[in-house]
Design a protein around this motif. Structure first.
Motif, short mmCIF file in Angstrom:
data_model
loop_
_atom_site.label_atom_id
_atom_site.label_comp_id
_atom_site.label_asym_id
_atom_site.label_seq_id
_atom_site.Cartn_x
_atom_site.Cartn_y
_atom_site.Cartn_z
N SER A 126 143.03 103.45 73.59
CA SER A 126 142.11 102.37 73.97
C SER A 126 140.67 102.83 74.15
N ASN A 127 140.47 104.08 74.59
CA ASN A 127 139.11 104.58 74.78
C ASN A 127 138.56 105.14 73.48
N HIS A 128 138.62 104.34 72.46
CA HIS A 128 138.16 104.71 71.12
C HIS A 128 137.53 103.48 70.49
N ARG A 129 136.48 103.69 69.74
CA ARG A 129 135.88 102.58 69.03
C ARG A 129 136.93 101.85 68.21
N PRO A 130 137.04 100.55 68.29
CA PRO A 130 136.03 99.56 68.70
C PRO A 130 136.03 99.20 70.18
N PHE A 131 136.73 99.95 71.04
CA PHE A 131 136.72 99.75 72.49
C PHE A 131 137.18 98.34 72.88
N THR A 132 138.23 97.88 72.23
CA THR A 132 138.78 96.56 72.57
C THR A 132 140.12 96.72 73.28
N PHE A 133 140.45 95.76 74.12
CA PHE A 133 141.66 95.81 74.94
C PHE A 133 141.99 94.40 75.40
N PRO A 134 143.16 94.18 76.03
CA PRO A 134 143.55 92.83 76.44
C PRO A 134 142.54 92.19 77.39
N ALA A 135 142.37 90.90 77.26
CA ALA A 135 141.42 90.16 78.10
C ALA A 135 141.96 90.00 79.52
N ASN A 136 141.04 89.74 80.43
CA ASN A 136 141.37 89.39 81.83
C ASN A 136 142.09 90.51 82.58
N LYS A 137 141.81 91.73 82.23
CA LYS A 137 142.40 92.87 82.93
C LYS A 137 141.41 93.52 83.90
N ILE A 138 140.16 93.61 83.48
CA ILE A 138 139.11 94.23 84.30
C ILE A 138 137.86 93.36 84.23
N ASN A 139 136.92 93.67 85.08
CA ASN A 139 135.68 92.88 85.12
C ASN A 139 134.60 93.45 84.19
N PHE A 140 135.04 93.94 83.04
CA PHE A 140 134.13 94.44 82.02
C PHE A 140 134.48 93.75 80.71
N PRO A 141 133.52 93.23 79.98
CA PRO A 141 133.84 92.70 78.65
C PRO A 141 134.12 93.84 77.69
N SER A 142 135.08 93.67 76.79
CA SER A 142 135.42 94.75 75.84
C SER A 142 134.29 94.96 74.84
N GLY A 143 134.34 96.13 74.20
CA GLY A 143 133.37 96.42 73.16
C GLY A 143 132.42 97.56 73.48
N THR A 144 132.49 98.10 74.71
CA THR A 144 131.63 99.23 75.06
C THR A 144 132.49 100.40 75.53
N ARG A 145 131.94 101.59 75.46
CA ARG A 145 132.65 102.78 75.91
C ARG A 145 132.97 102.68 77.40
N GLU A 146 132.02 102.24 78.20
CA GLU A 146 132.24 102.15 79.64
C GLU A 146 133.39 101.20 79.96
N ALA A 147 133.45 100.08 79.25
CA ALA A 147 134.54 99.13 79.47
C ALA A 147 135.88 99.75 79.09
N ALA A 148 135.91 100.49 78.00
CA ALA A 148 137.17 101.12 77.56
C ALA A 148 137.64 102.17 78.56
N VAL A 149 136.71 102.93 79.12
CA VAL A 149 137.07 103.91 80.14
C VAL A 149 137.65 103.20 81.37
#
Length: 648
Positions: free
Chosen positions: A454-477
């Motif tokens: 998951s911590n790899h580009r394109p940095f996408t993951f399931p919605a509504n899990k964390i308070n970060f929108p997907s698509g960035t490295r910080e969000a993936a971490v």
């Protein structure tokens, strides 16, 4: 035989003659460039040109084999059409330009490395931005391209004056004749590519003669396939016996007894009480130390990992050996310094090696490699499947491969989210937990190597899990931290948790680019061993390497085992902090603040490393430290290359 020159094959024959002629010219130019530096004998000169002709001819057949197939399948009525002439002229001119460019590149490459194309040339394909700008700044590129176009036009004109095109387009070549011409050519090309190894020219001690005997294009693809640089040809060497003496002295910790000879094989004695927990190692994609609050991050990206670190055996100053996942896998399974070129995971003849998994297997464990993507990528399935591990992966592209271990595909019903790299971390952890449930039922000890994606580009993951929108490295971490936390909290409810330790370690950092050739700060990774019975939390602040993880763990478990690893128990009183860092070409050895950097051309650079400022100050190091660094890399290369890392 003269009929072939007056048939549709006249262009093909003409191209082969052109290629061999220009290859001869390039070899002669390289010979002249080498002559002042190499003491050639008459036999070596003959060998250069005889072997050279053999490789040039084979390469020419490989290049023209697809055109030979084209000539075979097209009937005369289609071959004589205008559109075929356009296609043939275009393809001919394009291949002229490509081969002329390769000839020019061979000269420039030889001027820098005094070698035919090798993995350095392959490496250049990875760093296209730097290479293109370097070429543009180093050479008058527009003029050189113009010259190559002019030469291509001249060759085309010569072909036209010799009526080669006319003979090809107007010739009548029956199917029987086409079969007689094409089939032997293609079979010979296939046989040549499969049987003839680029190393066949390496028959003497004169490296110049060996290199001149090769063909540049064939060497390039051989390097691409083999993924390695020969340490002995390009890097600083010391006496081999002395090298092994140095390494054995470095590895001579308490309770260690070595086998005789040029080997690092040794018996390690542990404590009397033996602890055998299940082991789940979560290898986190691109988890740089700088993401954790423990290293000063204030973004609150890893709240769970920061909490776990305080309850674990925490390696707070650990460094990855490389900048790619397969390099991390190499370090964590083979406990070996990085050798030049690509990781051993991707190389030929990497089966049945002495691995971490082998030690676990000897203790009665079942080893499993879990990957949420396609394990064919980077040769991972081949490596793990033929080195004592079972495989569990997504397997979207199934190839006809065989493994010594079993392989299980992750089913669609076990997947809630998936991107180009594979299933999300939550899903792979659920698969790991189901597998652990099953093994516990059958009273089987397990050692799991889990690779996240998951911590790899394109940095996408399931919605509504964390308070970060997907698509960035910080969000993936942040999502990866969330998924690990969810997994650990769930597995805590399992009956086998009390006898299961969880290791969290990065494969490499998120970025390796920095102000230095090998930027030390870009290799620092977190590593922690959680839930180790009767072991209080411990912060190991010594500088350690990925390769030290399992030797230290086995010490804490009190194990006796045979070791052929370069990794050490860092808790031993005799341990001296040192780490190994590598790119494809550069090999770094850092001991304390002494930094050694080995490069092709047998280049050795030495520095003092200031960690707080992340600066490398040129400084002459002691011969002892320099020889230690060389010895580690030299012996590691030799042991793998000579097959001495194989299981006995």
């Amino acid at each position: 035989m003269s009929h072939i020159f007056k048939s549709r094959y006249s262009i093909l024959i003409g191209f082969i003659i052109y290629f061999i002629t220009f290859s001869f010219i390039i070899r002669t130019i390289l010979f002249v460039l080498s002559f002042p530096h190499a003491d050639f004998t008459f036999l070596e000169i003959c060998r250069c040109y005889l072997f050279g002709f053999f490789f040039d001819f084979g390469t020419a057949l490989i290049i023209t084999s697809f055109y030979a197939l084209y000539l075979l399948i097209f009937p005369d009525r289609l071959y004589h059409t205008k559109w075929n002439k356009v296609i043939t002229f275009s393809a001919f001119f394009l291949f002229l330009l490509l081969t002329l460019f390769s000839f020019f590149a061979e000269i420039t490459f030889w001027q820098e490395f005094e070698s035919r194309f090798n993995f350095i040339a392959v490496d250049y394909l990875i760093y296209t931005y730097e290479v293109i700008h370097n070429i543009n700044e180093s050479y008058p590129l527009p003029y050189l391209i113009s010259i190559m176009v002019i030469i291509a036009l001249i060759i085309t004109y010569i072909f036209s004056r010799l009526k080669i095109f006319k003979l090809s387009f107007e010739g009548i070549t029956p199917l029987k004749s086409r079969l007689i011409y094409t089939v032997p050519l293609i079979l010979t090309a296939i046989l040549f590519s499969l049987v003839v190894k680029n190393s066949a020219t390496e028959r003497g001690n004169n490296r110049y003669a060996n290199e001149l005997s090769k063909a540049g294009i064939y060497s390039f693809f051989a390097a691409f396939k083999n993924n390695e640089l020969n340490y002995h040809e390009f890097y600083k060497l010391i006496d081999n016996k002395n090298a092994f003496t140095i390494i054995r002295n470095q590895l001579a910790q308490k309770g260690v007894s070595f086998e005789k000879g040029l080997t690092i094989s040794r018996e390690i004695k542990g404590a009397k009480s033996i602890y055998q927990p299940n082991v789940i190692m979560i290898t986190v994609e691109s988890l740089s130390a700088e993401f954790l609050a423990h290293y000063g991050n204030t973004q609150k990206l890893t709240p769970y990992l920061d909490t776990i670190a305080n309850k674990s055996v925490f390696f707070s100053d650990m460094y990855a050996t490389g900048t790619r996942t397969v390099r991390g896998m190499e370090a964590l399974t083979l406990s070996i310094p990085p050798t030049p070129g690509s990781s051993i995971v991707r190389r030929n003849d990497n089966e049945n090696l002495f691995t971490v998994g082998h030690v676990f297997k000897e203790k009665g464990y079942i080893n499993t490699f879990f990957y949420g993507g396609d394990g064919y990528f980077d040769n991972m399935n081949h490596f793990f499947g033929n080195n004592g591990y079972n495989i569990v992966d997504r397997g979207r592209k199934l190839l006809d491969e065989t493994y010594q271990g079993s392989r299980k595909l992750i089913a669609d019903q076990d997947v809630t989210f998936e991107n180009a790299w594979g299933i999300c971390d939550e899903d792979i952890f659920n698969v790991v937990m189901k597998d652990a449930d099953e093994k516990y039922k059958h009273q089987q000890l397990f050692n799991d190597f889990v690779m996240t994606t998951s911590n790899h580009r394109p940095f996408t993951f399931p919605a509504n899990k964390i308070n970060f929108p997907s698509g960035t490295r910080e969000a993936a971490v942040r999502y990866t931290d969330y998924a690990i936390g969810k997994f650990i909290e769930q597995i805590k409810t399992k009956p086998y948790f009390k006898n299961t330790i969880i290791i969290i370690v990065a494969d490499h950092c998120a970025s390796s680019a920095g102000k230095n050739e090998v930027d030390i700060s870009k290799y620092q990774i977190p590593c922690m061993i959680f839930n180790l019975k009767n072991q209080p939390a411990m912060n190991i602040s010594k500088m350690t390497s990925q390769i030290d993880l399992f030797p230290t763990l086995w010490h804490l478990l009190g194990w006796n085992y045979t070791s052929e690893f370069y990794g050490q128990n860092v808790l031993d009183d005799h341990y001296q902090s040192r780490v190994f860092l590598g790119t494809y070409q550069k090999l770094a050895y850092l001991k304390g603040d002494s930094l050694l950097l080995l490069s092709p051309h047998r280049k050795v650079d030495t520095y003092l490393y200031n960690k707080s400022k992340n600066i490398q100050i040129p400084h002459q190091l002691s011969k002892k430290v320099v020889n230690e660094g060389i010895a580690n890399y030299q012996t590691a290369f030799d042991l793998f290359k000579d097959g001495k890392l194989k299981l006995k």
